[in-house]
Design a protein around this motif. Sequence first.
Motif, short mmCIF file in Angstrom:
data_model
loop_
_atom_site.label_atom_id
_atom_site.label_comp_id
_atom_site.label_asym_id
_atom_site.label_seq_id
_atom_site.Cartn_x
_atom_site.Cartn_y
_atom_site.Cartn_z
N ILE A 1 8.34 -0.53 -0.30
CA ILE A 1 9.22 0.53 0.20
C ILE A 1 10.02 -0.06 1.34
O ILE A 1 9.53 -0.91 2.09
N VAL A 2 11.28 0.37 1.47
CA VAL A 2 12.17 -0.13 2.51
C VAL A 2 12.57 1.03 3.42
O VAL A 2 13.03 2.07 2.94
N CYS A 3 12.40 0.83 4.72
CA CYS A 3 12.86 1.79 5.72
C CYS A 3 14.06 1.16 6.43
O CYS A 3 13.95 0.06 6.97
N TRP A 4 15.20 1.86 6.44
CA TRP A 4 16.41 1.28 7.01
C TRP A 4 16.90 2.10 8.21
O TRP A 4 16.71 3.30 8.29
N SER A 5 17.53 1.40 9.14
CA SER A 5 18.17 2.04 10.28
C SER A 5 19.63 2.33 9.97
O SER A 5 20.15 1.92 8.92
N ALA A 6 20.33 2.98 10.88
CA ALA A 6 21.72 3.37 10.64
C ALA A 6 22.61 2.15 10.38
O ALA A 6 23.44 2.16 9.48
N VAL A 7 22.44 1.09 11.18
CA VAL A 7 23.27 -0.10 11.01
C VAL A 7 22.98 -0.78 9.67
O VAL A 7 23.87 -1.40 9.09
N CYS A 8 21.77 -0.65 9.18
CA CYS A 8 21.37 -1.28 7.92
C CYS A 8 21.35 -0.29 6.76
O CYS A 8 20.63 -0.48 5.77
N GLN A 9 22.14 0.77 6.85
CA GLN A 9 22.14 1.81 5.82
C GLN A 9 22.43 1.28 4.41
O GLN A 9 21.93 1.85 3.43
N PRO A 10 23.22 0.20 4.21
CA PRO A 10 23.40 -0.30 2.84
C PRO A 10 22.09 -0.67 2.14
O PRO A 10 22.06 -0.75 0.90
N GLY B 1 27.02 -11.07 6.73
CA GLY B 1 25.76 -11.80 6.81
C GLY B 1 24.55 -10.90 6.66
O GLY B 1 23.59 -11.23 5.96
N ILE B 2 24.60 -9.73 7.29
CA ILE B 2 23.48 -8.79 7.20
C ILE B 2 23.32 -8.29 5.76
O ILE B 2 22.19 -8.18 5.25
N LEU B 3 24.42 -7.99 5.08
CA LEU B 3 24.34 -7.52 3.70
C LEU B 3 23.63 -8.54 2.80
O LEU B 3 22.75 -8.17 2.01
N ASP B 4 24.00 -9.80 2.92
CA ASP B 4 23.33 -10.82 2.12
C ASP B 4 21.85 -10.92 2.48
O ASP B 4 20.99 -11.08 1.61
N ASP B 5 21.53 -10.79 3.77
CA ASP B 5 20.14 -10.89 4.22
C ASP B 5 19.29 -9.75 3.66
O ASP B 5 18.10 -9.94 3.37
N LEU B 6 19.88 -8.55 3.53
CA LEU B 6 19.09 -7.39 3.11
C LEU B 6 18.43 -7.61 1.76
O LEU B 6 17.30 -7.17 1.53
N VAL B 7 19.12 -8.29 0.86
CA VAL B 7 18.54 -8.55 -0.46
C VAL B 7 17.35 -9.47 -0.34
O VAL B 7 16.30 -9.26 -0.97
N GLU B 8 17.46 -10.50 0.50
CA GLU B 8 16.39 -11.49 0.61
C GLU B 8 15.17 -10.95 1.36
O GLU B 8 14.03 -11.14 0.91
N VAL B 9 15.39 -10.28 2.49
CA VAL B 9 14.24 -9.88 3.31
C VAL B 9 13.43 -8.76 2.68
O VAL B 9 12.27 -8.55 3.05
N PRO C 1 32.20 5.38 -4.19
CA PRO C 1 33.45 6.15 -4.16
C PRO C 1 34.13 6.07 -2.80
O PRO C 1 33.55 5.61 -1.80
N LEU C 2 35.36 6.56 -2.76
CA LEU C 2 36.18 6.48 -1.55
C LEU C 2 35.47 7.05 -0.33
O LEU C 2 35.57 6.49 0.76
N LEU C 3 34.76 8.16 -0.50
CA LEU C 3 34.12 8.82 0.65
C LEU C 3 32.71 8.33 0.91
O LEU C 3 32.00 8.88 1.76
N GLY C 4 32.27 7.30 0.18
CA GLY C 4 31.04 6.62 0.55
C GLY C 4 29.79 7.08 -0.17
O GLY C 4 29.86 7.82 -1.17
N PRO C 5 28.63 6.69 0.37
CA PRO C 5 27.35 6.94 -0.32
C PRO C 5 26.73 8.29 -0.03
O PRO C 5 25.64 8.58 -0.53
#
Length: 427
Positions: free
Chosen positions: A109-118, A95-103, A196-200
């Motif tokens: 500029i976007v500032c993200w927290s650890a939980v919202c790192q995507p 749910g959060i991933l889908d919301d990130l695109v909309e909000v 990739p396997l080891l992430g971003p």
Amino acid sequence: MHLVIVTAGSRGDVQPYLALAVAARDAGHRVTLATHAGFRDWIEGYGVGFRPLHGDPRAVLRGPGARAWTADGSWTGALRMAGQLRREFGALLGGILDDLVEVTRDADIVCWSAVCQPAAQLHEYRGVPVIGGLLQPLTPTGDFAAVGLSWRTGETPAARRANRRSHLVGEQLIWQPARPLVNRWRRDRLGLPPLPLLGPYARQRSDRYPLLYAVGQAVLPKPSDWPDWVHVTGWWTLDPDPAWRPSPALARFLEAGPPPLCVCFGSMTPADGARLGAFVREAAEQAEARLLVVQGWGELMTDAPLPAHVHVERDVPHAWLFPRCAAVLHHGGSGTTGAAARAGVPTIIAPLGFDQRFWATRMEALGTSAATLPRRTLAVAPLAGAIRRALGDPVLRETAAALGVALRAEPGTTDALARIEAHAARG
């Protein structure tokens, strides 16, 4: 500039970003804070724009696993909490991933927290500049071990290698459970290839976009091996609403005697706090301390009439309260640790998990904490001894006061906002 900040979690995971949002608003920027709907009134009360993200952290903490864990910190409770989180993780993150695109649709500029790192991947999707704002040190270093572990300095080459490995392991513990969901989101919603396997992390380091750590420089000096695009700004501190006033009962209690011991476990307060409350009350009585309890998201000291030397409040701004207390007993979350340290008062920390033991042992190393007493082993006698030391040890109190002076001089949101503005201008 339209700054959109995205964060998720408890109040402690939201308040620093609200402080940053207020600073940006005061500087004349349009600012939107996207987080859970339960925080809407609080955020809009500061004149900051709000957009909702999926999830209800209070509901998570009312679940049976969370109730068992916060009650006593036992390994059994921790396992039940882990099981609860595994069951709820997919729906919440999806749910959060889908919301990130909309909000973030109209962000400059976007500032993200650890939980919202995507949200960092929105730069790849639509070209918007992104910047990380973090409350715990997640960038690999040899100077200290990863959060979730005790503070451990890298005094030898072997220790530095072990510390750095602990961070790399920590990255994968965060990334691997999320990898299938994030890659599905990239494919189906963003039209991007999988990570990739080891992430971003390798991409993040090669892109060199800024990471801002909302942590005190005097508590966590920038490690010697962190790159120049990583910055420790000082804690992001939210001043109380100018209209806020203490309750008459709280004002009378503070005026009626010497500064009390404040007990504040925030969202880590158990829903049934009778056992923990009894420990704390008996220990305070043995130490002859006045006791001010801030209940947070749970219940403490609600099962019996209280004596005159004990007072209970539901919620009081830490920035206002802690300087009026003699010491603070808390759970060791980043924000509460910062508020107590900035107030210049000694602490006693009873950690449960996450990053709490890291901060607890760090404050001990700095000489401002009377003790680290994990919740699962908390007992009356050691807690009473820690309270006596916190209230009566002059060296501890002087060290805490000096740290508070240093932290209050740090720029915090001023530095963070300047770096955000510069990054937005570069595009």
